[in-house]
Design a protein around this motif. Structure first.
Motif, PDB file in Angstrom:
ATOM      1  N   UNK A   1       6.017  53.480 -30.232  1.00  0.00           N
ATOM      2  CA  UNK A   1       6.831  54.054 -31.303  1.00  0.00           C
ATOM      3  C   UNK A   1       8.097  53.258 -31.574  1.00  0.00           C
ATOM      4  N   UNK A   2       8.359  52.224 -30.769  1.00  0.00           N
ATOM      5  CA  UNK A   2       9.550  51.412 -30.954  1.00  0.00           C
ATOM      6  C   UNK A   2      10.837  52.153 -30.685  1.00  0.00           C
ATOM      7  N   UNK A   3      10.842  52.954 -29.626  1.00  0.00           N
ATOM      8  CA  UNK A   3      12.014  53.763 -29.289  1.00  0.00           C
ATOM      9  C   UNK A   3      12.223  53.749 -27.787  1.00  0.00           C
ATOM     10  N   UNK A   4      13.416  54.175 -27.313  1.00  0.00           N
ATOM     11  CA  UNK A   4      13.637  54.245 -25.860  1.00  0.00           C
ATOM     12  C   UNK A   4      12.787  55.342 -25.229  1.00  0.00           C
ATOM     13  N   UNK A   5      12.490  55.183 -23.952  1.00  0.00           N
ATOM     14  CA  UNK A   5      11.763  56.224 -23.226  1.00  0.00           C
ATOM     15  C   UNK A   5      12.590  57.502 -23.178  1.00  0.00           C
ATOM     16  N   UNK A   6      11.973  58.650 -23.434  1.00  0.00           N
ATOM     17  CA  UNK A   6      12.712  59.914 -23.337  1.00  0.00           C
ATOM     18  C   UNK A   6      13.118  60.196 -21.895  1.00  0.00           C
ATOM     19  N   UNK A   7      14.118  61.045 -21.748  1.00  0.00           N
ATOM     20  CA  UNK A   7      14.528  61.458 -20.410  1.00  0.00           C
ATOM     21  C   UNK A   7      13.390  62.208 -19.730  1.00  0.00           C
ATOM     22  N   UNK A   8      13.355  62.109 -18.423  1.00  0.00           N
ATOM     23  CA  UNK A   8      12.330  62.779 -17.623  1.00  0.00           C
ATOM     24  C   UNK A   8      12.994  63.841 -16.754  1.00  0.00           C
TER      25      UNK A   8
ATOM     26  N   UNK B   1       2.185  60.202 -23.003  1.00  0.00           N
ATOM     27  CA  UNK B   1       2.280  59.181 -24.052  1.00  0.00           C
ATOM     28  C   UNK B   1       2.818  59.779 -25.342  1.00  0.00           C
ATOM     29  N   UNK B   2       2.368  60.993 -25.672  1.00  0.00           N
ATOM     30  CA  UNK B   2       2.876  61.651 -26.875  1.00  0.00           C
ATOM     31  C   UNK B   2       4.365  61.942 -26.740  1.00  0.00           C
ATOM     32  N   UNK B   3       4.785  62.412 -25.569  1.00  0.00           N
ATOM     33  CA  UNK B   3       6.209  62.655 -25.336  1.00  0.00           C
ATOM     34  C   UNK B   3       7.000  61.361 -25.490  1.00  0.00           C
ATOM     35  N   UNK B   4       6.446  60.247 -25.008  1.00  0.00           N
ATOM     36  CA  UNK B   4       7.114  58.963 -25.179  1.00  0.00           C
ATOM     37  C   UNK B   4       7.313  58.616 -26.636  1.00  0.00           C
ATOM     38  N   UNK B   5       6.401  59.053 -27.488  1.00  0.00           N
ATOM     39  CA  UNK B   5       6.489  58.762 -28.916  1.00  0.00           C
ATOM     40  C   UNK B   5       7.481  59.653 -29.650  1.00  0.00           C
ATOM     41  N   UNK B   6       7.490  60.971 -29.338  1.00  0.00           N
ATOM     42  CA  UNK B   6       8.168  61.892 -30.250  1.00  0.00           C
ATOM     43  C   UNK B   6       9.191  62.820 -29.605  1.00  0.00           C
TER      44      UNK B   6
ATOM     45  N   UNK C   1       6.499  55.256 -20.974  1.00  0.00           N
ATOM     46  CA  UNK C   1       6.895  53.922 -21.433  1.00  0.00           C
ATOM     47  C   UNK C   1       5.948  53.403 -22.507  1.00  0.00           C
ATOM     48  N   UNK C   2       4.645  53.626 -22.303  1.00  0.00           N
ATOM     49  CA  UNK C   2       3.661  53.145 -23.279  1.00  0.00           C
ATOM     50  C   UNK C   2       3.847  53.834 -24.623  1.00  0.00           C
TER      51      UNK C   2
END
Length: 327
Positions: A200-207, A166-171, A194-195
């Protein structure tokens, strides 16, 4: 489209040992060459040695441990390496185990997620904005880092559990997983990414999924290859906890049973080229944007030349077979 990269399967005490893998990256369709943190050599320096030897390739570090350096030094090292390579760079960070934190810092972080947030915020501010004045609970930085033109640097987080995802999804720009089964990516990691991104109102980071893998053969025993590459991970509570969340019951006191469970649960892939293509395609379906082929077990058991041959075979066969399987 899911891409493939390769993981340097050795922690080279001599920098020239990484050159064959850099050459393979340069000559193949692998997207980038990855290295992890190791006690024998630092990936920033070995990538630099490869570059000055003529093998400048896109690179990924997954992951370097936060207790090893202050975030200012982390930003400076990343920026210097990207300029030396002349190619895009992914640098992943992680807090390491509580034991590592105590041994290097005298005490563990009071919050693993809080320390990671502080760290990545500072590194990003220095690299993207040229400076930052930030006072966090775990890290503080009031400094500038002169901006210069150079290749893009993506910042990643090592992700095992849903909280860090979740933190990675944010920043983060990239979430980097290690030894995580495809089902765990689909059921736990991707929803958490995704959550965090939505919050954070941003696209999901690459995985990016770093996947331990080995071709089968008459002289190869799968459990031996698991233990040659991941015996240490199977004894660590953070990895054992992640695997238990994924449905793989790991007994940290019984490495052989843990190796068998890891194979059965899809945390270590073993088989023919066609079988591996099918298994790797499950990671694509689970949401992995980049799959990193990690043959450290082969290198430890049979040497780096055999590991290099395995990677050549996989890069020649698996992407094409994987595309066919996807279709």
């Amino acid at each position: 489209m899911t891409t493939f990269s390769i993981y340097a399967p050795i922690a080279p005490p001599r920098s020239e040992q990484i050159l064959p893998f850099a050459a393979l990256t340069q000559m193949s369709h692998a997207v980038r060459l990855w290295q992890g943190q190791a006690p024998t050599s630092d990936p920033h320096q070995t990538f630099t040695a490869a570059a000055v030897s003529g093998f400048r390739v896109p690179a990924g570090i997954g992951v370097t441990l936060m207790p090893f350096r202050h975030p200012f030094d982390a930003a400076l090292q990343a920026r210097t390496l990207s300029l030396t390579l002349g190619h895009p760079l992914v640098v992943g960070y992680g807090p390491g185990t509580a034991d590592v934190q105590r041994r290097l810092l005298g005490e563990e972080y009071t919050s693993q997620l809080g320390a990671t947030r502080d760290y990545l915020t500072i590194v990003r501010g220095l690299l993207n904005d040229g400076g930052i004045a930030y006072k966090g609970k775990h890290f503080t930085c009031d400094a500038t880092l002169k901006r210069v033109p150079g290749p893009p640097i993506e910042l990643g987080l090592g992700v095992l559990r849903p909280g860090m995802a979740r933190l990675a999804g944010e920043i983060a720009d990239v979430a980097i997983t290690w030894m995580t089964p495809a089902s765990y990516l689909a059921d736990v990691i991707v929803p958490a990414l995704d959550a965090g991104a939505t919050a954070a109102g941003r696209p999901r980071p690459r995985l990016t999924a770093i996947v331990p893998v080995a071709l089968s053969g008459p002289d190869r025993v799968a459990t031996q290859l698991v233990l040659a590459s991941n015996a240490g991970h199977l004894r660590q509570p953070n990895y054992a906890g992640m695997l238990r969340l994924s449905g793989i019951d790991i007994d940290m006191t019984n490495p052989e049973a843990g190796a068998e469970a890891l194979i059965e649960g899809g945390g270590f892939l073993f088989g023919t080229g066609e079988e591996l293509a099918h298994q790797l395609d499950q990671f694509r379906q689970a949401g992995a944007d980049e799959i990193v082929l990690n043959v450290t077990g082969v290198a430890a058991k049979f040497g780096s030349r055999v590991a290099l041959n395995d990677l050549q075979t996989m890069l020649a066969d698996i992407p094409q077979a994987g595309s066919a399987a996807a279709q």
